[in-house]
Enzyme design. Structure first.
Site, short mmCIF file in Angstrom:
data_model
loop_
_atom_site.label_atom_id
_atom_site.label_comp_id
_atom_site.label_asym_id
_atom_site.label_seq_id
_atom_site.Cartn_x
_atom_site.Cartn_y
_atom_site.Cartn_z
N LYS A 47 13.44 59.80 -10.90
CA LYS A 47 12.41 58.89 -10.98
C LYS A 47 12.00 58.55 -9.42
O LYS A 47 10.73 58.19 -9.51
CB LYS A 47 13.69 57.23 -10.63
CG LYS A 47 13.63 56.93 -12.54
CD LYS A 47 14.54 55.69 -12.52
CE LYS A 47 15.13 55.49 -13.95
NZ LYS A 47 14.95 53.80 -13.85
N THR A 133 29.14 44.33 -2.18
CA THR A 133 28.68 44.93 -0.05
C THR A 133 28.43 44.11 0.77
O THR A 133 26.79 43.73 -0.53
CB THR A 133 28.24 46.28 -0.28
OG1 THR A 133 29.81 47.41 -1.57
CG2 THR A 133 28.46 46.80 1.03
N GLY A 218 22.11 43.47 -23.21
CA GLY A 218 21.86 44.15 -22.13
C GLY A 218 20.38 44.89 -22.96
O GLY A 218 19.54 45.82 -22.78
P1 ATR Z 1 22.66 50.49 -11.20
O1 ATR Z 1 21.02 51.42 -10.81
O2 ATR Z 1 23.06 50.64 -12.67
O3 ATR Z 1 21.80 48.90 -10.37
P2 ATR Z 1 24.31 50.95 -8.94
O4 ATR Z 1 22.41 51.30 -8.25
O5 ATR Z 1 25.30 52.17 -8.61
O6 ATR Z 1 23.23 50.86 -10.64
O7 ATR Z 1 24.57 49.83 -8.46
C1 ATR Z 1 25.71 49.41 -8.66
C2 ATR Z 1 25.68 47.66 -8.22
O8 ATR Z 1 27.63 47.17 -8.91
C3 ATR Z 1 25.77 47.92 -6.78
O9 ATR Z 1 25.61 46.39 -6.79
C4 ATR Z 1 27.58 48.07 -7.06
O10 ATR Z 1 27.99 46.94 -5.93
P3 ATR Z 1 28.26 47.38 -4.51
O11 ATR Z 1 26.51 47.65 -3.73
O12 ATR Z 1 29.86 47.37 -3.44
O13 ATR Z 1 28.48 49.41 -4.84
C5 ATR Z 1 28.55 47.41 -8.49
N1 ATR Z 1 29.35 47.49 -8.63
C6 ATR Z 1 29.60 48.25 -8.79
N2 ATR Z 1 31.36 48.98 -9.28
C7 ATR Z 1 31.75 47.57 -9.09
C8 ATR Z 1 32.64 46.02 -8.55
N3 ATR Z 1 33.90 47.07 -9.49
N4 ATR Z 1 32.88 45.38 -8.08
C9 ATR Z 1 31.71 44.66 -8.16
N5 ATR Z 1 30.76 45.08 -8.21
C10 ATR Z 1 30.88 46.19 -8.47
#
Ligand code: ATR
Length: 256
Positions: A47, A133, A218
């Protein structure tokens, strides 16, 4: 979804998967030009990598630094991003207006960014981004603040805040029955959208429904990002119902 749609409107095209290697990217567009490929989608990890090979990218794709739809038009390869607009169209198709709405988004990854950038082009009331985060939410908000407009933006979800639309963009709930946010936040939200479509009802949506809330999964975003791409390629209105049926059939066969 796309091949079925081409057939439905008698458009002479098919949609095919190509598995390419990163080092083949430079030759890809010239070989597509020779073979008459009119357009294509790009997914992870291309992308961003496709951008230097394109002649033009849309303002939204420029803001995101990411392209998922490419078309060959007037002798130029043009790149677009359709996830965010697809998300908004999926809500509009259900009669949901975002005008002046207070929106809270869970997550600050790639999907969150695509949706946020598209939301900024709408007349929304405010956008709060809440993420596990914190510094990633802060960073995304600081990027969004650079865009023109006076939409209120925050990376802090306050206890007293009322929420018109709650959007989950995290993967929480995809593989287990966890909630991406506390039940209290769900209870004070009016409309809850989860961009996860498999399972069709995450714990978030189940709890929201049991509290009498309107919800959406979704599938609509997946459908309408494709609808947007189809319209970019063909310059014709997409046969949305046909595409929806094809999408549902393929998801059902994956789950069978
Ligand atoms: P996408 O392209 O699908 O958005 P990504 O860029 O990997 O995937 O983003 C994943 C999101 O899900 C992030 O906001 C992540 O939070 P962190 O920034 O803290 O990593 C969130 N996420 C994934 N697993 C999680 C969990 N177990 N609890 C809370 N947030 C989670």
């Amino acid at each position: 979804m796309h091949s079925t749609a081409f057939q439905a409107i008698n458009y002479n095209a098919v949609y095919l998967p190509f598995h390419i290697q990163p080092e083949q990217l430079p030759q890809l567009l010239s070989s597509f030009q020779v073979t008459g490929v009119q357009g294509f989608n790009v997914t992870v990890p291309y992308k961003e990598k496709i951008i230097p090979h394109l002649d033009w990218i849309s303002p939204q794709a420029q803001l995101l630094g990411s392209v998922n739809t490419v078309v060959y038009q007037d002798g130029q390869w043009k790149g677009y991003t359709t996830d965010g607009n697809g998300f908004i169209r999926s809500l509009e198709a259900e009669g949901i207006s975002l005008k002046e709405k207070h929106i809270t988004m869970l997550g600050a990854g790639g999907s969150a960014k695509s949706i946020a950038v598209a939301l900024l082009e709408k007349d929304i009331g405010s956008l709060t981004i809440h993420n596990r985060t914190q510094n990633k939410a802060d960073k995304l908000i600081s990027i969004l603040k650079k865009f023109p407009g006076n939409i209120s933006l925050s990376s802090k979800l306050e206890d007293h805040q009322s929420i018109d639309v709650l959007i989950n963009t995290t993967s929480v709930g995809m593989l287990n029955d966890q909630l991406p946010v506390s039940p209290e936040v769900i209870k004070k939200s009016d409309f809850i959208v989860d961009i996860i479509y498999n399972p069709p009802k995450t714990s978030l949506l189940k709890l929201a429904e049991s509290n009498g809330k309107k919800t959406q999964n979704g599938l609509g975003m997946l459908l309408y990002q494709g609808v947007e791409a189809f319209e970019i390629w063909t310059q014709k209105a997409a046969p949305v119902e046909t595409m929806k049926r094809a999408l549902l059939d393929s998801i059902n066969s994956l789950n069978a």
